[in-house]
Design an enzyme around this catalytic site. Structure first.
Site, mmCIF file in Angstrom:
data_model
loop_
_atom_site.group_PDB
_atom_site.id
_atom_site.type_symbol
_atom_site.label_atom_id
_atom_site.label_comp_id
_atom_site.label_asym_id
_atom_site.label_seq_id
_atom_site.Cartn_x
_atom_site.Cartn_y
_atom_site.Cartn_z
ATOM 1 N N ASN A 148 0.752 26.259 7.818
ATOM 2 C CA ASN A 148 0.655 26.876 9.146
ATOM 3 C C ASN A 148 1.860 26.537 10.020
ATOM 4 O OD1 ASN A 148 0.234 24.214 9.682
ATOM 5 N ND2 ASN A 148 -1.809 24.440 10.569
ATOM 6 N N ASP A 186 3.313 10.109 9.175
ATOM 7 C CA ASP A 186 1.929 10.260 9.615
ATOM 8 C C ASP A 186 0.958 9.539 8.685
ATOM 9 O OD1 ASP A 186 2.316 11.966 7.465
ATOM 10 O OD2 ASP A 186 1.884 13.797 8.557
ATOM 11 N N GLU A 224 0.246 20.090 14.669
ATOM 12 C CA GLU A 224 -0.373 21.379 14.380
ATOM 13 C C GLU A 224 0.058 22.431 15.402
ATOM 14 O OE1 GLU A 224 -1.724 21.659 11.639
ATOM 15 O OE2 GLU A 224 -3.442 20.359 11.280
ATOM 16 N N HIS A 236 3.153 23.445 10.368
ATOM 17 C CA HIS A 236 3.173 22.093 10.937
ATOM 18 C C HIS A 236 4.241 21.227 10.268
ATOM 19 C CE1 HIS A 236 -0.187 20.569 8.016
ATOM 20 N NE2 HIS A 236 0.947 20.033 7.629
#
Ligand code: GLP
Length: 245
Positions: free
Chosen positions: A140, A71, A147, A142
């Protein structure tokens, strides 16, 4: 835990890094010209340091692999020290003799991020797919910048970052307002197409989310839970991160 997941619990971060670097190096020894997927964030830094040491001692030649990063922030310039392009150059690629043509990372400067996503996915496919994909785990759940959401992302996508991610990544920037709001990330499908996946997880703060990812329901609300469906996953955790397993 499903049988497709091999879990290594190491005593601390240094041991985790050593283990991950060894697994990576063995893979490169076996398939030196294959494509390898890399992650950023603080967790793989130790693995990259150990990899550089192996390169320096002449143990393994890493210069023939092709790299694909998961990413990149959007928008961001590649020479911005906060960009993932810069991170990878300084933490690994420059130090293992990997030439610029062998480094692939989504272009955070592209005028058309959606076209960039398509082109990036094509590039991975043209290379014959990824042999081993390194992953970190977001607070979280990810992976990459996929996400928590109602559906799993498919191919490489242009995405909006969650407030949670912006907050946790603000430690790398001068202030939270400087963290880009968007990113280009390999999607869950792109990640799942890798032949092998190696996820690194360190620290007590990740213990709950690691449990959810490996032992909880498979749900896009915990994107890393998709790994339960992959046929060859290695998780290298330190004791602290493995507390709830
Ligand atoms: C970023 C990256 C992820 C990485 C995550 C966790 O959001 N896009 O690929 O896994 O950070 O980072 P850390 O390892 O610093 O906890």
């Amino acid at each position: 835990m499903t049988r497709n997941i091999t879990l290594y619990i190491e005593k601390d971060y240094a041991a985790l890094s050593q283990k991950a670097a060894m697994i990576f190096a063995q893979n490169v020894k076996f398939a030196p010209t294959a494509a390898y997927g890399f992650a950023t964030g603080s967790t793989p830094e130790g693995m990259y340091e150990k990899t550089v040491q192996m390169h320096e001692s002449g143990e393994i030649d890493f210069s023939k692999l092709t790299a694909f990063n998961l990413d990149e922030y959007y928008p961001i310039s590649g020479d911005n020290p906060k960009s993932y392009k810069y991170f990878m150059a300084t933490k690994l690629f420059d130090s293992i003799g990997l030439s610029p043509e062998r480094r692939n990372i989504p272009d955070g400067e592209s005028k058309d991020p959606k076209a960039e996503c398509f082109a990036y996915e094509e590039k991975i496919n043209a290379c014959g797919g990824i042999e081993l994909q390194v992953l970190g785990l977001g607070n979280n759940g990810h992976i990459g910048f996929n996400e928590p959401a109602d559906i799993f992302t498919g191919a490489t996508s242009y995405v909006q970052l969650s407030e949670n991610t912006i907050q946790s990544n603000s430690r790398f920037f001068d202030k939270p307002g400087d963290v880009p709001r968007h990113a280009i990330t390999m999607g869950i499908h792109s990640i799942m197409m890798a032949k092998r996946i190696m996820m690194l997880v360190s620290g007590e703060a990740k213990a709950g989310i690691l449990r959810d990812a490996l032992l909880g329901p498979i749900t896009p609300l915990v994107p890393a839970s998709a790994l339960q469906l992959h046929r060859d996953v290695i998780v290298v955790a330190d004791k602290a991160a493995a507390t709830h397993l």
